[in-house]
Write a protein that holds these residues in place. Structure first.
Motif, mmCIF file in Angstrom:
data_model
loop_
_atom_site.group_PDB
_atom_site.id
_atom_site.type_symbol
_atom_site.label_atom_id
_atom_site.label_comp_id
_atom_site.label_asym_id
_atom_site.label_seq_id
_atom_site.Cartn_x
_atom_site.Cartn_y
_atom_site.Cartn_z
ATOM 1 N N ARG A 158 -4.582 -60.795 -8.058
ATOM 2 C CA ARG A 158 -4.800 -60.443 -6.722
ATOM 3 C C ARG A 158 -4.130 -61.083 -5.416
ATOM 4 O O ARG A 158 -4.194 -61.551 -5.366
ATOM 5 C CB ARG A 158 -6.249 -59.364 -6.192
ATOM 6 C CG ARG A 158 -7.177 -59.237 -7.725
ATOM 7 C CD ARG A 158 -6.436 -58.071 -8.195
ATOM 8 N NE ARG A 158 -7.460 -57.750 -9.355
ATOM 9 C CZ ARG A 158 -6.878 -56.410 -10.151
ATOM 10 N NH1 ARG A 158 -5.660 -56.183 -10.163
ATOM 11 N NH2 ARG A 158 -8.117 -56.320 -11.033
ATOM 12 N N HIS A 167 -12.755 -51.182 -5.926
ATOM 13 C CA HIS A 167 -11.882 -51.240 -7.512
ATOM 14 C C HIS A 167 -11.950 -49.958 -8.291
ATOM 15 O O HIS A 167 -11.040 -49.922 -8.549
ATOM 16 C CB HIS A 167 -12.822 -52.729 -7.958
ATOM 17 C CG HIS A 167 -11.500 -52.963 -9.641
ATOM 18 N ND1 HIS A 167 -11.826 -52.018 -11.194
ATOM 19 C CD2 HIS A 167 -10.529 -53.297 -9.903
ATOM 20 C CE1 HIS A 167 -11.128 -52.221 -12.114
ATOM 21 N NE2 HIS A 167 -10.213 -53.280 -11.754
ATOM 22 N N SER A 199 -14.474 -55.710 -6.723
ATOM 23 C CA SER A 199 -13.439 -56.767 -6.837
ATOM 24 C C SER A 199 -14.033 -57.430 -6.219
ATOM 25 O O SER A 199 -13.352 -57.289 -4.786
ATOM 26 C CB SER A 199 -11.947 -56.714 -7.035
ATOM 27 O OG SER A 199 -11.028 -55.538 -7.625
ATOM 28 N N PRO A 237 -5.776 -52.240 -7.989
ATOM 29 C CA PRO A 237 -6.052 -52.966 -9.265
ATOM 30 C C PRO A 237 -5.552 -51.517 -10.335
ATOM 31 O O PRO A 237 -5.018 -51.731 -11.303
ATOM 32 C CB PRO A 237 -7.761 -53.450 -9.605
ATOM 33 C CG PRO A 237 -7.610 -53.744 -8.016
ATOM 34 C CD PRO A 237 -6.739 -53.025 -7.337
#
Length: 454
Positions: free
Chosen positions: A51, A148, A156, A264
């Motif tokens: 990320r 997420h 996340s 994501p």
């Protein structure tokens, strides 16, 4: 094709930001007394995920510096589940693209897909961890906290890093397999993280809460015993800071680009909903159709989320790395035999299968293929493919109705929503909204000679 007249709109977004992220990290680590957590000469593994935390190299290097100051010996472990094609080389490349290298961080990077089984959750799910991290004297979890999925009290964050990031492809696939067909993914991540926190030498975690622009709104260092209780509070803060479309219903959303560095899921589900699907929550918009024009270079060919679009371009599809994308979705669906795909593009696997692969690999591939056919992962299906931006938008508008009444919005991506373009039908709904203001003159969509949107 008659195009709706579009107006540029500026949206004021609440985006608090840490003024000096490095000073904030130094301050948080000072509260922990690292000399009491990492002894002299101990090897300390620091996680680095896929990320794109802003200033991630500086964040990691600051932690490295503080650990060395405490007398310990730090090293970095790629912790990103199945990303990077589920290969050590691919995960190193992902880190390199984020600026994470040995020179930039001051610490060696040890990459491997080997895992050890830490134990099992109370309901029997096995929990895995990167072998090199497990062999360290201490582990430091580093991750951003970001929504997420619309469901779950964690997203996340540190627990996902502990369970899936450090679990590598095997851990990622296992947790998703145990969650298939349910909304228990985040519960299972929490169960797996509890095993990690109980049995692995976790020293502490550093959580970075994103604001609407994926910049640090808050940074917090947590002891292992604090992570499970505090992280849901941090996610609630991150959810509140997500920028949204200022409209509840659209006929068409034009998205200039998607990417794993954007979200994501390629596109933030809280921004676009499920684009015509039936699983929207109350805080997600209802969008009749969506056009995606391009894929970011930082995605390394992973076009996850493209399947939510109705139309896309050859330019976008030409950037896809199918091996990387399919490995991600196969692992995310927990398909049996996914480990047999490690480091192998789908086409290569098919070639090996036709030439007579070992029976275990053939059986693994068969189960993977069967699971994918049954599941039909929408996020990686290809939309209708056309030659240009103009052709994609023409096709999408053809099914909407009169251009003057079409509710159309155009955004750069789901991370940048401070400026967007809206049709007149949407602009009529802006009355009384103090956070929205018109910028520039009204005009139709415009294209260059090759049909690229201007």
């Amino acid at each position: 094709m008659r195009y709706p007249d579009m107006l540029k709109v500026r949206q004021a977004i609440d985006a608090p930001e840490v003024a000096d992220i490095l000073a904030a990290i130094h301050g948080e680590l000072a509260k922990l007394n690292l000399r009491g957590l990492t002894g002299p000469g101990q090897r300390v593994a620091i996680t680095a995920g896929s990320r794109g935390i802003v200033c991630l190299p500086q964040v990691i290097s600051t932690i490295v510096e503080e650990i060395r100051r405490a007398g310990a010996d730090p090293f970095i472990v790629p912790a990103m589940g199945s990303h990077g094609g589920a290969t050590a080389k691919g995960q190193l490349e992902v880190l390199r693209s984020l600026g994470i290298t040995e020179p930039s961080t001051g610490a060696p990077i040890i990459a491997s897909m080997e895992t050890v089984e830490l134990g099992r959750t109370p309901d029997g799910m096995p929990v895995y961890m990167d072998r090199h991290a497990y062999s360290a004297d201490a582990i430091v979890l580093v991750n951003r906290v970001k929504v997420h999925s619309p469901w779950g009290e964690i997203g996340s964050g540190l627990q996902k890093m502990a369970a899936i990031g450090l679990g590598k492809q095997r851990g990622c696939s296992t947790i998703h397999a145990w969650s298939r067909g349910t909304r228990n993914l985040y519960r299972n991540i929490q169960k797996a993280a509890a095993v990690v926190l109980a049995r692995a030498p976790i020293a502490f975690g550093v959580a970075v809460v994103d604001n609407a622009y994926a910049r640090p709104a808050r940074v917090m260092a947590l002891r292992p015993a604090e992570i499970a209780d505090v992280e849901p509070q941090l996610l609630a803060e991150a959810r509140r800071l997500v920028a949204r479309l200022p409209f509840d219903e659209l006929d068409l959303l034009i998205v200039e680009r998607i990417g794993k560095n954007i979200s994501p899921a390629g596109l933030d589900p809280l921004v676009v909903g499920t684009a015509g699907g039936a699983e929207n929550t109350d805080d997600m918009p209802r969008i009749g159709g969506m056009v995606v024009l391009d894929l970011t270079e930082e995605s390394h060919g992973n076009a996850l989320g493209l399947g939510l679009a109705s139309f896309t371009t050859r330019r976008c599809v030409g950037k896809i790395d199918y091996g990387a994308m399919y490995m991600n979705i196969i692992s995310a669906n927990g398909a049996a035999g996914a480990a047999s795909l490690r480091g192998t593009a789908i086409a290569s696997l098919l070639g090996a299968f036709s030439r007579g692969a070992p029976s275990a690999a053939r059986y693994g591939f068969y189960n993977t293929w069967r699971a994918l056919r049954a599941k039909g992962p929408r996020a990686t299906r290809l939309p209708i493919l056309v030659d240009s931006d103009r052709a994609a938008i023409d096709a999408a508008l053809a099914g909407i109705g009169p251009a003057g009444r079409a509710r159309v919005a155009r955004i750069k991506d789901t991370l940048h929503l401070d400026e967007l373009w809206v049709s007149e039908a949407l602009a009529e709904q802006m009355g009384g909204r103090s956070h929205l203001s018109l910028v520039g003159e009204t005009g139709p969509l415009q294209f260059d000679g090759q049909g690229n949107l201007l």
